[in-house]
Write a protein that holds these residues in place. Structure first.
Motif, short mmCIF file in Angstrom:
data_model
loop_
_atom_site.label_atom_id
_atom_site.label_comp_id
_atom_site.label_asym_id
_atom_site.label_seq_id
_atom_site.Cartn_x
_atom_site.Cartn_y
_atom_site.Cartn_z
N SER A 239 0.81 -1.22 0.00
CA SER A 239 0.00 0.00 0.00
C SER A 239 0.84 1.27 0.00
CB SER A 239 -0.94 0.01 1.21
OG SER A 239 -0.20 0.01 2.42
N MET A 242 1.19 1.88 -3.77
CA MET A 242 0.00 1.78 -4.60
C MET A 242 -0.87 3.02 -4.47
SD MET A 242 -1.04 -2.15 -3.62
CE MET A 242 -2.50 -2.21 -4.64
N THR A 243 -1.52 3.38 -5.57
CA THR A 243 -2.50 4.46 -5.50
C THR A 243 -3.79 3.90 -4.91
OG1 THR A 243 -3.37 4.01 -7.71
CG2 THR A 243 -1.48 5.52 -7.55
N GLU A 245 -6.67 3.87 -6.25
CA GLU A 245 -7.38 3.12 -7.28
C GLU A 245 -6.79 1.72 -7.46
OE1 GLU A 245 -10.26 2.14 -9.82
OE2 GLU A 245 -10.13 3.99 -8.64
N GLN A 246 -5.46 1.63 -7.46
CA GLN A 246 -4.81 0.32 -7.59
C GLN A 246 -5.15 -0.58 -6.40
OE1 GLN A 246 -0.75 1.68 -7.91
NE2 GLN A 246 -0.73 1.44 -10.14
N ARG A 247 -5.20 0.02 -5.21
CA ARG A 247 -5.53 -0.77 -4.03
C ARG A 247 -6.96 -1.28 -4.10
NH1 ARG A 247 -4.73 2.91 -0.69
NH2 ARG A 247 -6.85 3.44 -0.12
N GLN A 249 -8.71 -1.90 -6.76
CA GLN A 249 -8.79 -2.95 -7.78
C GLN A 249 -8.27 -4.28 -7.22
OE1 GLN A 249 -6.65 -1.52 -11.19
NE2 GLN A 249 -8.19 0.03 -11.72
N ALA A 250 -7.16 -4.22 -6.47
CA ALA A 250 -6.60 -5.44 -5.89
C ALA A 250 -7.56 -6.05 -4.88
CB ALA A 250 -5.26 -5.14 -5.24
#
Length: 258
Positions: A239, A242-243, A245-247, A249-250
């Protein structure tokens, strides 16, 4: 670009380097007023706006604030605190900080704890809620303890306690044997400890878990299964890079695979 000689308020959110001097509003006119006037922002321009709190990465000097660590300058208006948000991994004990320590030895009535600093901290067996000479806490070498610093300065050995000012544990004490302990940067810890942290709120939607955060960069986490615990560990470690948004999505992908 160096921030040397610029006003502290104008540099907030920018990168500062060791040796930079940040100016404060209304510098004192006479040396004998240095400490009092530096502690109050805007004293010459009007009513004082509050006391100045000098946080990690900064040190007071005659001109204002001297930067001692590379990072991004942060400021909190409530309380007038300035600090440098850096990726420092070596922890320096600070009085009042809540940390996770590892018991390394028992010396008489004192436990020695590794807190990730330059020297070990001491913890008295009486520094637990309800502890007496007859009712001693069952602490063994290798145990994890969550507590706060009662004494922490460069001239004395750090001293920890597991009770607050009223003698209550307030969540401090021995941490369960199960779970997973790992280390992250101090910058990520400050982010996770922020009120209503998005990362923690997102993780709470994925699995139920227990979490202990130490200001010394240590995190203890425990979920229902070992697999879930390791997933949470990986997400917390990632984290930092990660942005939002990326978090999301994951986490959405993990939720779909449950």
């Amino acid at each position: 670009m160096s921030a040397r000689g610029e006003a502290a308020e104008s540099v907030v959110g920018r990168v500062v380097l060791p040796g930079d001097v940040l100016l404060l509003p209304a510098l004192p006119a006479r040396p004998e007023e240095d400490e009092e006037r530096l502690l109050r922002l805007g004293a010459a321009a009007g009513p004082p706006r509050g006391r100045l709190l000098c946080g990690p990465g900064l040190r007071r000097c005659a001109a204002g604030l001297l930067v001692t660590k590379a990072g991004v300058l942060r400021h909190r208006a409530a309380g007038g605190a300035y600090w440098v948000d850096s990726q420092q991994r070596r922890y320096v004990p600070v009085k009042g900080d809540h940390v996770i320590g590892i018991v390394t030895a028992k010396a008489g009535d004192v436990f020695k704890l590794d807190v990730g600093g330059s020297e070990q901290a001491s913890l008295s067996y009486l520094a637990f809620e309800g502890a007496t000479k007859r009712n001693r806490p069952n602490v063994q070498v290798g145990d994890l303890i969550y507590g706060q610093f009662l004494v922490a300065n460069k001239d004395m050995e750090p001293e920890m306690v597991c009770i607050d000012s009223s003698g209550r544990s307030s969540g401090m004490g021995l941490i369960g044997q199960d779970g997973f302990l790992f280390k992250v940067s101090l910058g990520l810890i400050r982010k996770l400890l922020a009120p209503k942290c998005d990362i923690i709120q997102d993780l709470s939607q994925l699995y139920p878990f227990e979490l202990v955060l130490g200001m010394n960069g240590r995190i203890w986490v425990k979920a229902k299964t070992v697999q879930q615990t390791l997933i949470l560990v990986n997400i917390l470690e990632a984290s930092e890079y990660m942005t939002a948004e990326q978090r999301k999505q994951a986490l959405a992908k993990l939720s779909g695979n449950r």
